[in-house]
Design a protein around this motif. Structure first.
Motif, PDB file in Angstrom:
ATOM      1  N   ALA A  61      -5.627 -52.957 -21.129  1.00 23.28           N
ATOM      2  CA  ALA A  61      -5.901 -54.304 -21.635  1.00 23.28           C
ATOM      3  C   ALA A  61      -7.140 -54.899 -20.977  1.00 23.28           C
ATOM      4  O   ALA A  61      -7.260 -56.113 -20.854  1.00 23.28           O
ATOM      5  CB  ALA A  61      -4.690 -55.200 -21.400  1.00 23.28           C
ATOM      6  N   ASP A 113      -8.995 -57.963 -29.579  1.00 21.05           N
ATOM      7  CA  ASP A 113      -7.615 -57.957 -30.080  1.00 21.05           C
ATOM      8  C   ASP A 113      -6.970 -56.586 -29.950  1.00 21.05           C
ATOM      9  O   ASP A 113      -5.799 -56.455 -29.641  1.00 21.05           O
ATOM     10  CB  ASP A 113      -7.595 -58.381 -31.552  1.00 21.05           C
ATOM     11  N   GLU A 114      -7.785 -55.538 -30.203  1.00 22.86           N
ATOM     12  CA  GLU A 114      -7.204 -54.191 -30.175  1.00 22.86           C
ATOM     13  C   GLU A 114      -6.810 -53.795 -28.765  1.00 22.86           C
ATOM     14  O   GLU A 114      -5.780 -53.167 -28.552  1.00 22.86           O
ATOM     15  CB  GLU A 114      -8.209 -53.204 -30.758  1.00 22.86           C
ATOM     16  N   MET A 146      -3.316 -51.888 -35.499  1.00 26.86           N
ATOM     17  CA  MET A 146      -3.498 -50.435 -35.492  1.00 26.86           C
ATOM     18  C   MET A 146      -2.194 -49.784 -35.907  1.00 26.86           C
ATOM     19  O   MET A 146      -1.154 -50.044 -35.327  1.00 26.86           O
ATOM     20  CB  MET A 146      -3.873 -49.976 -34.099  1.00 26.86           C
ATOM     21  N   LYS A 205     -10.426 -58.200 -22.286  1.00 25.36           N
ATOM     22  CA  LYS A 205      -9.478 -59.289 -22.462  1.00 25.36           C
ATOM     23  C   LYS A 205      -9.637 -59.984 -23.803  1.00 25.36           C
ATOM     24  O   LYS A 205      -8.699 -60.558 -24.327  1.00 25.36           O
ATOM     25  CB  LYS A 205      -9.721 -60.294 -21.340  1.00 25.36           C
ATOM     26  N   GLY A 234      -6.942 -48.444 -29.072  1.00 26.37           N
ATOM     27  CA  GLY A 234      -7.237 -49.803 -28.651  1.00 26.37           C
ATOM     28  C   GLY A 234      -7.899 -49.888 -27.293  1.00 26.37           C
ATOM     29  O   GLY A 234      -8.689 -50.792 -27.045  1.00 26.37           O
ATOM     30  N   ILE A 248      -5.889 -55.814 -26.364  1.00 20.91           N
ATOM     31  CA  ILE A 248      -4.685 -56.560 -26.009  1.00 20.91           C
ATOM     32  C   ILE A 248      -3.454 -55.909 -26.623  1.00 20.91           C
ATOM     33  O   ILE A 248      -2.434 -55.710 -25.965  1.00 20.91           O
ATOM     34  CB  ILE A 248      -4.805 -58.015 -26.510  1.00 20.91           C
ATOM     35  N   GLU A 249      -3.598 -55.553 -27.914  1.00 19.44           N
ATOM     36  CA  GLU A 249      -2.473 -54.952 -28.618  1.00 19.44           C
ATOM     37  C   GLU A 249      -2.066 -53.632 -27.960  1.00 19.44           C
ATOM     38  O   GLU A 249      -0.876 -53.373 -27.715  1.00 19.44           O
ATOM     39  CB  GLU A 249      -2.873 -54.713 -30.070  1.00 19.44           C
ATOM     40  N   ALA A 250      -3.090 -52.831 -27.610  1.00 21.62           N
ATOM     41  CA  ALA A 250      -2.797 -51.558 -26.957  1.00 21.62           C
ATOM     42  C   ALA A 250      -2.112 -51.802 -25.622  1.00 21.62           C
ATOM     43  O   ALA A 250      -1.152 -51.108 -25.267  1.00 21.62           O
ATOM     44  CB  ALA A 250      -4.086 -50.768 -26.762  1.00 21.62           C
ATOM     45  N   GLY A 251      -2.582 -52.819 -24.882  1.00 25.04           N
ATOM     46  CA  GLY A 251      -1.977 -53.121 -23.586  1.00 25.04           C
ATOM     47  C   GLY A 251      -0.521 -53.501 -23.730  1.00 25.04           C
ATOM     48  O   GLY A 251       0.341 -53.036 -22.972  1.00 25.04           O
ATOM     49  N   ASN A 291      -1.608 -63.032 -22.819  1.00 25.07           N
ATOM     50  CA  ASN A 291      -2.884 -62.715 -23.448  1.00 25.07           C
ATOM     51  C   ASN A 291      -2.711 -62.491 -24.949  1.00 25.07           C
ATOM     52  O   ASN A 291      -3.537 -62.934 -25.753  1.00 25.07           O
ATOM     53  CB  ASN A 291      -3.451 -61.455 -22.788  1.00 25.07           C
ATOM     54  N   SER A 318      -4.270 -64.635 -28.241  1.00 24.24           N
ATOM     55  CA  SER A 318      -5.083 -64.093 -29.323  1.00 24.24           C
ATOM     56  C   SER A 318      -4.434 -64.267 -30.691  1.00 24.24           C
ATOM     57  O   SER A 318      -5.138 -64.468 -31.670  1.00 24.24           O
ATOM     58  CB  SER A 318      -5.431 -62.636 -29.039  1.00 24.24           C
ATOM     59  N   ILE A 355       1.532 -57.870 -33.781  1.00 26.77           N
ATOM     60  CA  ILE A 355       0.517 -56.993 -33.201  1.00 26.77           C
ATOM     61  C   ILE A 355       0.558 -55.669 -33.949  1.00 26.77           C
ATOM     62  O   ILE A 355       1.159 -54.702 -33.517  1.00 26.77           O
ATOM     63  CB  ILE A 355       0.685 -56.798 -31.692  1.00 26.77           C
ATOM     64  N   ILE A 381       0.195 -59.723 -19.829  1.00 30.17           N
ATOM     65  CA  ILE A 381      -0.339 -59.172 -21.079  1.00 30.17           C
ATOM     66  C   ILE A 381       0.220 -59.932 -22.282  1.00 30.17           C
ATOM     67  O   ILE A 381      -0.494 -60.217 -23.246  1.00 30.17           O
ATOM     68  CB  ILE A 381      -0.037 -57.666 -21.154  1.00 30.17           C
TER      69      ILE A 381
END
Lengths: 474, 103
Positions: free
Chosen positions: A144, A150-151, B101, A147, A231, A153-156, B85, B89, B98, B82
């Motif tokens: 992540a 968006d990708e 992907m 910061k 991500g 963050i999503e992966a994190g 965060n 977003s 989320i 996280i």
């Protein structure tokens, strides 16, 4: 005391580097902090050089921490992988969005490596667990790291939840082992002598293996891999797919050879099914990807299957071929990631369809990328062929002919999708290909090192002989 | 009055599978974290019970539990950071939101 310093030399050096970089980032003047990456790389290079000095083997802390010739080799392999990641991440870190926190990248990756070393040397489940957590918690923050993307963050978010869930599964398995094994049963050596395939122990094995399988992303447990790899920042993806996966594989290898030896016949059934599923499904999904990072995620899933194929035999030959496979996989895959991140940093493009016509504008990069892809696919003059050959040989040696045959068919399938990338670069035409790029010297050094590795690790047999000298079997 | 060990283990197994079930079915990420805590705490119960009933002369299981509690706190801190965060977003912490992907 002197002995302890000798045994824990790599870990202590890593810890010293982490502390030094933390203080350096806090207190050094701005003029010096601009050279953080040079300082970090120089220190790390020095510690790798120290790692190659001859060292003692033995145990520390009453058997909690064990060092053998093979663990030392494996730690050096992982450190070299991290150094290559450092070299290729410099351009991305110098970007103005990340340059103010670049010391954090080095601190977090080095502490991850420290956790991996502890995990590999563990002789007790407590140290194994702590090493695993030290290896996965900093990684979640690295995933992540961007910061505001968006990708990332999503992966994190996906990675932190899956990492915690998988360690929960693993811990449940460990707790059942504790109940089944008796006093002192958390020491690997003690537990190994008490394993007798009782139902409780097999249940514990199932939970434990599924927790570890999440970390290596074997197939029924692989669903997080593609999203997280896509991500995360590209350099972190390179680290995840090579160093982090390699550490988990090595840890599983030492565990299965030291600890699960009495349960080996049960273990083999499970691994047989996992290998077939992992290689096949990884390959089939890789074919339909267009995003290069997602493509590499599925390719690395199927590569994990080949690694496991080497492990299933349980002989010294199997151990050395797994380490050799990972060494070769490390140079080829990090080479690919270096090219991908050069292209991404300079043009922002990560799709295979964007690579069309790349040969016309960037001939050197596309030839180098082709060589790495050939090595991953296992085409003869490159190291990838020899590593696959040794893995297949180790399995065939113990009579796994059907498994070898399935894996062989999958190698052909994997050639198809590796060649799709090559075709996009060399044959397909594009209206607006990626413009001619300037490659910085650090990335070029990384590419050269990886290329030397892919070309010579296969031909130069001394490496394989050296690896097999430290290996042991069941 | 003595409670046999299997009763404690029943509790911990129910907790573990409730945690797994919750982790898979909940959409809210904080609820998913709570399910994770259930899983970890069922492990803690296992360790403590095995230690107390089977090997009371050593404290190995108790120590393991202490480490798990400590690491779980660190893990939760990172996860919450996280998730905050994520909230910044997409203004939501539902797992449905989320999904940039996929496949």
């Amino acid at each position: 005391m002197n002995d302890l310093v000798q045994l824990m030399r790599p870990e202590m050096l890593l810890l010293a580097q982490v502390v030094f970089l933390l203080l350096f980032d806090l207190f050094a003047p701005d003029r010096a902090r601009r050279h953080t990456d040079a300082v970090a790389c120089a220190l790390f290079l020095a510690s790798i050089a120290v790692g190659f000095l001859p060292s003692t083997t033995g145990e520390a802390f009453g058997g909690m921490f064990t060092v053998t010739a093979m663990t030392q080799v494996v730690k050096n392999v992982l450190s070299i992988g991290l150094l290559l990641v450092f070299l290729q991440s410099r351009v991305w870190l110098s970007d103005e969005r990340t340059s103010f926190k670049k010391a954090e990248f080095y601190i977090l990756t080095l502490s991850t490596l420290l956790g991996m070393n502890l995990m590999i040397s563990a002789g007790h489940f407590l140290l194994f667990y702590l090493g695993l957590e030290l290896a996965s918690l900093p990684l979640t923050t690295l995933v992540a790291y961007n910061k505001y993307s968006d990708e990332s963050i999503e992966a994190g978010a996906k990675f932190v939840l899956i990492a915690a869930f998988s360690s929960g599964m693993m811990l449940f398995g460990i707790s059942l082992f504790y109940g089944a094994a008796g006093a002192d049963g958390l020491y690997f050596d003690v537990l190994s002598s008490r394993l007798a395939a009782t139902p409780l122990q097999l249940l514990a094995l199932v939970f434990f293996l599924s927790g570890v399988a999440f970390k290596i992303s074997l197939v029924p447990f692989h669903l997080w891999t593609a999203d997280v790899y896509q991500g995360a920042p590209t350099s972190v993806t390179a680290f995840l797919s090579v160093v982090s996966k390699g550490a988990a594989v090595f840890a599983l290898m030492f565990l299965s050879f030291r600890l699960f030896a009495p349960l080996f016949e049960y273990w083999q059934y499970v691994v047989w099914a996992l290998v077939v599923l992992t290689i096949t499904i990884g390959n089939l999904f890789a074919m339909r990807q267009d995003n290069m990072k997602r493509f590499l995620a599925f390719s690395s899933i199927s590569q994990a299957g080949y690694i496991l194929l080497g492990m299933i035999a349980g002989t010294p030959l199997a151990m050395s071929s797994v380490v050799y496979y990972l060494l070769v996989y490390l140079v080829s895959n990090l080479g690919i990631f270096a090219v991908v991140s050069i292209l991404e940093n300079n043009s922002g493009k990560v799709h295979i369809s964007d690579y069309r016509g790349l040969y016309r504008t960037n001939p050197y990069l596309s030839v180098v990328l082709m060589l790495f892809l050939f090595s991953l696919g296992g085409i003869p003059p490159f190291a990838g062929f020899f590593s696959k050959f040794f893995v297949f040989m180790a399995a065939a040696d113990q009579g796994f002919y059907v498994l070898d045959f399935i894996a062989l068919i999958n190698t052909v399938i994997s050639l198809y999708y590796y060649l799709l990338v090559v075709k996009a670069m060399f044959i397909a035409d594009s209206e607006n290909p990626i413009p001619t790029l300037h490659t910085d010297s650090w990335s070029r050094l990384c590419l050269t090192l990886c290329l030397v590795g892919t070309l010579f690790f296969g031909v130069f047999s001394g490496i394989y002989a050296f690896l097999s000298s430290g290996a042991w079997g069941l | 009055m003595d409670i046999p060990m299997s009763f404690y283990l029943l509790v911990s197994f129910v907790m573990f599978f409730a945690g797994v079930f919750g982790f898979i079915t909940r959409k809210n990420m904080i609820a998913m974290l709570m399910s994770l805590e259930l899983i970890l705490n069922s492990v803690n119960i296992n360790f403590v019970v095995f230690n107390r009933f089977l090997f009371p002369e050593q404290m190995e299981g108790m120590f393991f539990t202490l480490f798990i509690i400590g690491v779980a706190a660190a893990e939760t801190a990172v996860a919450i950071a996280i998730i905050i965060n994520v909230f910044r977003s997409v203004n939501n912490i539902s797992a449905d939101d989320i999904q940039k992907m996929k496949y």
